[in-house]
Design a protein around this motif. Sequence first.
Motif, PDB file in Angstrom:
ATOM      1  N   ALA A  75     -14.532  24.124 -23.177  1.00 15.89           N
ATOM      2  CA  ALA A  75     -13.560  23.657 -24.168  1.00 15.89           C
ATOM      3  C   ALA A  75     -12.200  24.308 -23.923  1.00 15.89           C
ATOM      4  O   ALA A  75     -11.160  23.671 -24.099  1.00 15.89           O
ATOM      5  N   TYR A  76     -12.200  25.567 -23.518  1.00 16.96           N
ATOM      6  CA  TYR A  76     -10.947  26.274 -23.218  1.00 16.96           C
ATOM      7  C   TYR A  76     -10.188  25.592 -22.080  1.00 16.96           C
ATOM      8  O   TYR A  76      -8.990  25.346 -22.175  1.00 16.96           O
ATOM      9  N   MET A  77     -10.923  25.250 -21.019  1.00 13.08           N
ATOM     10  CA  MET A  77     -10.278  24.578 -19.879  1.00 13.08           C
ATOM     11  C   MET A  77      -9.771  23.197 -20.279  1.00 13.08           C
ATOM     12  O   MET A  77      -8.672  22.791 -19.874  1.00 13.08           O
ATOM     13  N   ASP A  78     -10.544  22.472 -21.086  1.00 14.48           N
ATOM     14  CA  ASP A  78     -10.090  21.163 -21.568  1.00 14.48           C
ATOM     15  C   ASP A  78      -8.869  21.320 -22.472  1.00 14.48           C
ATOM     16  O   ASP A  78      -7.952  20.490 -22.439  1.00 14.48           O
ATOM     17  N   GLY A  79      -8.854  22.376 -23.280  1.00 13.32           N
ATOM     18  CA  GLY A  79      -7.703  22.639 -24.142  1.00 13.32           C
ATOM     19  C   GLY A  79      -6.452  22.952 -23.341  1.00 13.32           C
ATOM     20  O   GLY A  79      -5.352  22.500 -23.679  1.00 13.32           O
ATOM     21  N   LEU A  80      -6.611  23.734 -22.272  1.00 13.93           N
ATOM     22  CA  LEU A  80      -5.469  24.008 -21.396  1.00 13.93           C
ATOM     23  C   LEU A  80      -4.952  22.734 -20.745  1.00 13.93           C
ATOM     24  O   LEU A  80      -3.732  22.526 -20.629  1.00 13.93           O
ATOM     25  N   THR A  81      -5.866  21.865 -20.331  1.00 15.60           N
ATOM     26  CA  THR A  81      -5.473  20.585 -19.732  1.00 15.60           C
ATOM     27  C   THR A  81      -4.690  19.746 -20.731  1.00 15.60           C
ATOM     28  O   THR A  81      -3.649  19.167 -20.380  1.00 15.60           O
ATOM     29  N   GLU A  82      -5.178  19.691 -21.990  1.00 18.56           N
ATOM     30  CA  GLU A  82      -4.470  18.941 -23.030  1.00 18.56           C
ATOM     31  C   GLU A  82      -3.084  19.526 -23.279  1.00 18.56           C
ATOM     32  O   GLU A  82      -2.103  18.791 -23.433  1.00 18.56           O
ATOM     33  N   ALA A  83      -2.990  20.845 -23.336  1.00 14.62           N
ATOM     34  CA  ALA A  83      -1.692  21.489 -23.560  1.00 14.62           C
ATOM     35  C   ALA A  83      -0.737  21.201 -22.405  1.00 14.62           C
ATOM     36  O   ALA A  83       0.457  20.962 -22.626  1.00 14.62           O
ATOM     37  N   ASN A  84      -1.255  21.209 -21.181  1.00 17.66           N
ATOM     38  CA  ASN A  84      -0.412  20.904 -20.025  1.00 17.66           C
ATOM     39  C   ASN A  84       0.063  19.461 -20.042  1.00 17.66           C
ATOM     40  O   ASN A  84       1.232  19.173 -19.732  1.00 17.66           O
ATOM     41  N   LYS A  85      -0.812  18.538 -20.424  1.00 13.33           N
ATOM     42  CA  LYS A  85      -0.407  17.128 -20.523  1.00 13.33           C
ATOM     43  C   LYS A  85       0.698  16.957 -21.564  1.00 13.33           C
ATOM     44  O   LYS A  85       1.667  16.240 -21.334  1.00 13.33           O
ATOM     45  N   GLN A  86       0.525  17.619 -22.707  1.00  4.25           N
ATOM     46  CA  GLN A  86       1.537  17.528 -23.761  1.00  4.25           C
ATOM     47  C   GLN A  86       2.850  18.173 -23.313  1.00  4.25           C
ATOM     48  O   GLN A  86       3.926  17.643 -23.574  1.00  4.25           O
ATOM     49  N   GLY A  87       2.750  19.283 -22.600  1.00  8.46           N
ATOM     50  CA  GLY A  87       3.949  19.930 -22.077  1.00  8.46           C
ATOM     51  C   GLY A  87       4.688  19.053 -21.078  1.00  8.46           C
ATOM     52  O   GLY A  87       5.922  18.965 -21.100  1.00  8.46           O
ATOM     53  N   LEU A  88       3.955  18.389 -20.211  1.00  5.77           N
ATOM     54  CA  LEU A  88       4.576  17.474 -19.252  1.00  5.77           C
ATOM     55  C   LEU A  88       5.222  16.289 -19.955  1.00  5.77           C
ATOM     56  O   LEU A  88       6.324  15.844 -19.564  1.00  5.77           O
ATOM     57  N   ALA A  89       4.557  15.770 -20.980  1.00  4.09           N
ATOM     58  CA  ALA A  89       5.130  14.656 -21.733  1.00  4.09           C
ATOM     59  C   ALA A  89       6.412  15.089 -22.451  1.00  4.09           C
ATOM     60  O   ALA A  89       7.408  14.341 -22.457  1.00  4.09           O
ATOM     61  N   ASP A  90       6.415  16.290 -23.021  1.00  2.00           N
ATOM     62  CA  ASP A  90       7.617  16.801 -23.686  1.00  2.00           C
ATOM     63  C   ASP A  90       8.748  17.005 -22.682  1.00  2.00           C
ATOM     64  O   ASP A  90       9.913  16.677 -22.961  1.00  2.00           O
ATOM     65  N   LEU A  91       8.428  17.532 -21.503  1.00  2.00           N
ATOM     66  CA  LEU A  91       9.439  17.733 -20.470  1.00  2.00           C
ATOM     67  C   LEU A  91      10.008  16.398 -20.003  1.00  2.00           C
ATOM     68  O   LEU A  91      11.230  16.261 -19.838  1.00  2.00           O
ATOM     69  N   GLN A  92       9.140  15.403 -19.838  1.00  2.00           N
ATOM     70  CA  GLN A  92       9.621  14.084 -19.429  1.00  2.00           C
ATOM     71  C   GLN A  92      10.536  13.491 -20.487  1.00  2.00           C
ATOM     72  O   GLN A  92      11.555  12.854 -20.165  1.00  2.00           O
ATOM     73  N   ASP A  93      10.201  13.684 -21.771  1.00  2.00           N
ATOM     74  CA  ASP A  93      11.066  13.211 -22.852  1.00  2.00           C
ATOM     75  C   ASP A  93      12.440  13.865 -22.776  1.00  2.00           C
ATOM     76  O   ASP A  93      13.473  13.209 -22.966  1.00  2.00           O
ATOM     77  N   GLN A  94      12.479  15.162 -22.495  1.00  2.00           N
ATOM     78  CA  GLN A  94      13.763  15.867 -22.381  1.00  2.00           C
ATOM     79  C   GLN A  94      14.559  15.367 -21.183  1.00  2.00           C
ATOM     80  O   GLN A  94      15.782  15.212 -21.260  1.00  2.00           O
ATOM     81  N   ILE A  95      13.883  15.107 -20.093  1.00  2.00           N
ATOM     82  CA  ILE A  95      14.560  14.585 -18.900  1.00  2.00           C
ATOM     83  C   ILE A  95      15.131  13.196 -19.198  1.00  2.00           C
ATOM     84  O   ILE A  95      16.276  12.894 -18.845  1.00  2.00           O
ATOM     85  N   ASP A  96      14.333  12.366 -19.880  1.00  2.00           N
ATOM     86  CA  ASP A  96      14.790  11.021 -20.219  1.00  2.00           C
ATOM     87  C   ASP A  96      15.994  11.070 -21.151  1.00  2.00           C
ATOM     88  O   ASP A  96      16.952  10.301 -20.990  1.00  2.00           O
ATOM     89  N   GLU A  97      15.994  11.961 -22.127  1.00  2.00           N
ATOM     90  CA  GLU A  97      17.119  12.093 -23.043  1.00  2.00           C
ATOM     91  C   GLU A  97      18.364  12.584 -22.337  1.00  2.00           C
ATOM     92  O   GLU A  97      19.486  12.129 -22.609  1.00  2.00           O
ATOM     93  N   ALA A  98      18.194  13.502 -21.384  1.00  2.00           N
ATOM     94  CA  ALA A  98      19.338  14.050 -20.656  1.00  2.00           C
ATOM     95  C   ALA A  98      19.953  13.030 -19.706  1.00  2.00           C
ATOM     96  O   ALA A  98      21.174  13.039 -19.479  1.00  2.00           O
ATOM     97  N   THR A  99      19.163  12.125 -19.179  1.00  2.00           N
ATOM     98  CA  THR A  99      19.695  11.155 -18.215  1.00  2.00           C
ATOM     99  C   THR A  99      20.135   9.846 -18.853  1.00  2.00           C
ATOM    100  O   THR A  99      20.660   8.984 -18.150  1.00  2.00           O
ATOM    101  N   GLU A 100      19.929   9.669 -20.159  1.00  2.00           N
ATOM    102  CA  GLU A 100      20.331   8.427 -20.822  1.00  2.00           C
ATOM    103  C   GLU A 100      21.837   8.214 -20.801  1.00  2.00           C
ATOM    104  O   GLU A 100      22.307   7.119 -20.633  1.00  2.00           O
ATOM    105  N   GLY A 101      22.583   9.234 -20.988  1.00  2.00           N
ATOM    106  CA  GLY A 101      24.032   9.075 -21.087  1.00  2.00           C
ATOM    107  C   GLY A 101      24.738   8.995 -19.743  1.00  2.00           C
ATOM    108  O   GLY A 101      25.929   8.775 -19.690  1.00  2.00           O
ATOM    109  N   GLN A 102      24.069   9.099 -18.672  1.00  2.00           N
ATOM    110  CA  GLN A 102      24.729   9.104 -17.361  1.00  2.00           C
ATOM    111  C   GLN A 102      24.810   7.758 -16.740  1.00  2.00           C
ATOM    112  O   GLN A 102      24.210   6.835 -16.775  1.00  2.00           O
TER     113      GLN A 102
END
Length: 118
Positions: free
Chosen positions: A91-118
């Motif tokens: 469960a710990y390893m699955d939880g880390l995987t879920e946290a990493n997926k959420q972190g990647l999704a959050d990072l992609q959202d930030q990248i998308d927001e930063a590149t919208e105005g360009q």
Amino acid sequence: MRTNLTVAAIAAGILLTLTACGGSTTEDKPATPATTAAATPTLDAAEVTQECIDAVAATVGARPDDFDPENDSDPKPDACKSLSEDEYMDAYMDGLTEANKQGLADLQDQIDEATEGQ
């Protein structure tokens, strides 16, 4: 005469033994309510494991101030306390995987927001 007396004594002993064992009926016993088991909902193993995965994913990075990565391990969430050590590690390893997926999704959202105005 002795034979009749012996047979009568044995028969009386058997009769007393049978009545002593079978003398109690269900009417003598108070009925226990069956609602006690139904009133306390229990989670099945999959639900407990999923709660542990969610708890691990939510607490990744939330370590105590005195955490030493060389000697300490991540604190075990309360939702995981009922799991065996092997189940917890899965469960710990699955939880880390879920946290990493959420972190990647959050990072992609930030990248998308930063590149919208360009």
